[in-house]
Design an enzyme around this catalytic site. Structure first.
Site, mmCIF file in Angstrom:
data_model
loop_
_atom_site.group_PDB
_atom_site.id
_atom_site.type_symbol
_atom_site.label_atom_id
_atom_site.label_comp_id
_atom_site.label_asym_id
_atom_site.label_seq_id
_atom_site.Cartn_x
_atom_site.Cartn_y
_atom_site.Cartn_z
ATOM 1 N N GLU A 1 0.861 -1.188 0.000
ATOM 2 C CA GLU A 1 0.000 0.000 0.000
ATOM 3 C C GLU A 1 0.895 1.235 0.000
ATOM 4 O O GLU A 1 1.810 1.325 0.823
ATOM 5 C CB GLU A 1 -0.874 0.018 1.244
ATOM 6 C CG GLU A 1 -1.882 -1.098 1.342
ATOM 7 C CD GLU A 1 -2.685 -0.996 2.624
ATOM 8 O OE1 GLU A 1 -3.470 -0.040 2.770
ATOM 9 O OE2 GLU A 1 -2.497 -1.860 3.496
ATOM 10 N N ARG B 1 5.559 -13.885 9.001
ATOM 11 C CA ARG B 1 6.079 -12.515 9.054
ATOM 12 C C ARG B 1 7.460 -12.503 9.699
ATOM 13 O O ARG B 1 7.804 -13.372 10.495
ATOM 14 C CB ARG B 1 5.159 -11.629 9.903
ATOM 15 C CG ARG B 1 3.891 -11.214 9.221
ATOM 16 C CD ARG B 1 3.010 -10.458 10.196
ATOM 17 N NE ARG B 1 3.598 -9.183 10.565
ATOM 18 C CZ ARG B 1 3.270 -8.022 10.022
ATOM 19 N NH1 ARG B 1 2.348 -7.971 9.085
ATOM 20 N NH2 ARG B 1 3.825 -6.909 10.409
ATOM 21 N N LYS C 1 2.905 1.995 10.772
ATOM 22 C CA LYS C 1 2.921 3.360 10.231
ATOM 23 C C LYS C 1 2.407 4.358 11.258
ATOM 24 O O LYS C 1 2.972 5.452 11.422
ATOM 25 C CB LYS C 1 2.067 3.406 8.958
ATOM 26 C CG LYS C 1 2.624 2.550 7.832
ATOM 27 C CD LYS C 1 1.555 2.164 6.822
ATOM 28 C CE LYS C 1 2.114 1.119 5.859
ATOM 29 N NZ LYS C 1 1.072 0.498 5.047
#
Length: 605
Positions: free
Chosen positions: A104, A319, A329
């Site tokens: 993204e 992950r 973020k």
């Protein structure tokens, strides 16, 4: 003790260590050594010998399906149209592996993304395929041009070239056409429930779930024309996901201009709707994503099959997380807003732009990902394991230079000026030399001199000479000059050629006619391993900041051989660590970031 007695006898037989003795020898790799198995991660530790990433990803290593054999994958849904669609798919791809990296564009990539980049691009490369860089730009409120640019820069910095750079927004027209078809087939409906009403895993079914398709088509068209406000209507798909989520949203209303399409749309597709269909359009063979998307695998297959389009296979991997940091973020933005860090590329963060600025080589990050291995389980690693990969690369790639962080002036009273040739890589002198002036005035580290010494101290002191690295000279203190407060300000010394003096106990670095520079020394940003864990840090991550995470030395000195160094140039400052030129550098003054320390404790005697 026995050890001390043995040390004394060895010292008597062989004499003190020479400068050459103290030089670190390169490790000799035995020829024909077999590659060991991929690293197994346990408790944040990882083996140092691993298969290369490409070896881990090549051929049968991962038990992935071959292109066109999607139907052989466990859980893959086969429909009456599947084989015909796969035949068409193979006609487009020629049987080539196709992957994609789909970030993204609303933030900067971090160390966890490095594994995703290596996995997606690496799997394609290892198997003769191609990888798309596709921006998942379906949330116009948070997307900025700087993120598009930074993401591609980081992909290329890690050494990968996308086969094509695409955007989810490239396919908005096709996605809208398919949404209409989904409604016509009875698989989607327009709903007026509020967000809070459909949150959670066991919400009540929507009262509009059985709305006639014709009605939903008209209402969806009204959504597209802007007749509904934000939150007043959504398009939902009729399915229940593995995690219990019912009827995920496919489209929502947002009156926000899009970075690329402007005001054309006021409805935007969601990840759950967009992702698999973009994979289908691009004929992706292996849709590789992290483990948390496993709950969306059934909806991935369902949507492609509901529309009778080519259905790729989704594969999940674990992950990569790092201790002593935050990567979300939202939390990095809080750190920037509160002044805890300068920006997304502050060298104390673990964003990829921050690691590059600190001086971490891309090769080291890729090696770290290979050592973690292509694990299905989540890997939570200690930062020192990444730092070990950095040292390995920089030991081979970073030329040596000398710098003094806390200078002490030394005047050599009996020495004619000359130049010294210093090897760029002392362990391999075939890689060249650089010239360093050696004048009667030099500067050494304050910590390399003591007036009063203890038993283990080996460096400069009255009555205890030291060698000067690379010069062939030994200096001995003659006079200690102090200020009114008793602080040592200067030393007067005499020098003797090494072959005419007793072997010194130690060799120290020095600079002469140096350049003034600024040096930034970094430590961990957080005090605890898991700053986001309320059990470990009850006050929240902002309460866990290390007050000593940055120390700026603006009076450091470095030898003139680095004068023309450009931003991101890397050096080993002898006895101090590895350093990288910061972009803040100017023609007036160089700025260096300490990338990592040397393996040895830099404060040892």
């Amino acid at each position: 003790t026995i050890k001390n007695e043995v040390d004394l006898q060895v010292l008597h037989l062989l004499g003190p260590k020479t400068e050459a003795d103290l030089e670190k020898k390169p490790k000799v790799r035995r020829k024909g050594r077999l590659k060991q198995k991929a690293a197994v991660v346990e408790n944040g530790e990882v083996g140092t010998e691993t298969l290369s990433l490409l070896e881990q990803l090549r051929g049968e290593a991962l038990k992935f399906h071959k292109p066109g054999e999607n139907y052989k994958t466990e859980g893959y849904v086969v429909t009456p149209n599947t084989m015909a669609l796969l035949k068409q798919h193979l006609a487009v791809t020629g049987g080539q592996v196709r992957t994609r990296f789909p970030p993204e564009p609303n933030g900067i990539l971090h160390i966890g993304h490095a594994k995703a980049i290596n996995f997606n691009f690496g799997y394609a490369k290892a198997n003769g395929g191609v990888c798309f860089l596709r921006y998942d730009d379906t949330n116009p409120e948070k997307e900025e041009e700087k993120y598009f640019t930074a993401i591609r820069d980081m992909v290329e910095w890690l050494g990968y070239q996308p086969y094509a750079v695409t955007h989810a927004s490239d396919y908005f027209d096709q996605l809208y056409t398919w949404a209409l078809e989904l409604i016509r087939r009875g698989h989607a409906y327009v709903c007026h429930q509020k967000v809070e009403e459909i949150k959670g895993h066991n919400p009540a079914p929507s009262p509009w779930r059985d709305r006639p398709a014709e009605e939903s088509l008209l209402l969806f068209e009204d959504m597209r024309k802007g007749k509904f406000g934000e939150g007043e209507a959504t398009l939902r798909m009729k399915l229940v996901m593995e995690d219990g989520k019912m009827d995920p949203v496919a489209y929502r209303v947002k009156f926000t201009p899009h970075h690329r399409t402007g005001d054309k749309w006021c409805i935007y597709p969601t990840y759950d709707y967009t992702h698999c269909l973009c994979d289908s359009i691009e004929h992706i063979t292996h849709s590789l994503c992290t483990k948390e998307f496993q709950a969306r695998r059934s909806s991935y297959f369902w949507l492609c099959n509901a529309l009778d389009v080519y259905c790729p296979v989704q594969w999940e991997y674990g992950r990569l997380n790092l201790l002593y940091t935050v990567v979300s973020k939202r939390k990095i933005i809080r750190l920037v807003e509160t002044g805890a860090v300068r920006d997304w590329d502050d060298p104390r963060l673990f964003t990829l732009t921050a690691l590059r600025r600190r001086g971490f080589p891309a090769e080291a990050i890729n090696n770290f990902c290979a050592r973690v291995g292509v694990t299905v389980a989540q890997a939570t690693m200690e930062p020192h394991l990444l730092e070990a990969c950095v040292r390995e690369v920089l030991n081979e790639k970073a030329p040596r230079a000398m710098a003094v962080l806390e200078p002490l002036k030394v005047t050599i009273t009996n020495f004619p000026a000359l130049d010294v040739l210093v090897p760029n890589f002392p362990a391999d002198e075939t890689r060249g030399f650089h010239k360093v002036p050696f004048q009667p005035t030099i500067y050494i580290e304050e910590t390399d001199f003591r007036e009063d010494i203890d038993k283990g101290y080996k460096r400069l002191a009255p009555g205890q000479p030291v060698g000067l690295r690379h010069t062939g000279y030994v200096i001995a203190v003659q006079n200690v000059i102090k200020d009114a407060g008793g602080r040592v300000m200067e030393l007067e010394v005499t020098c003797t050629k090494s072959d005419a003096a007793d072997k010194p106990k130690a060799f120290i670095h020095w600079v002469s006619e140096p350049l003034a520079c600024e040096v930034r020394l970094y430590e961990r940003l957080f005090l605890h391993k898991n700053p986001e864990d309320p059990a470990e840090v009850p006050g929240g991550f902002l309460s866990d900041l290390n007050p000593d995470s940055l120390r700026v030395i603006d009076t450091a000195l470095v030898d003139r051989s680095v004068l023309s160094a450009q931003p991101f140039s890397k050096f080993q400052f002898e006895r101090l660590g590895y350093f990288s030129v910061d972009p803040d550098s100017s023609a007036r003054k160089l700025v260096f970031n300490r990338t990592v320390t040397l393996k040895e404790d830099p404060g040892k005697d």
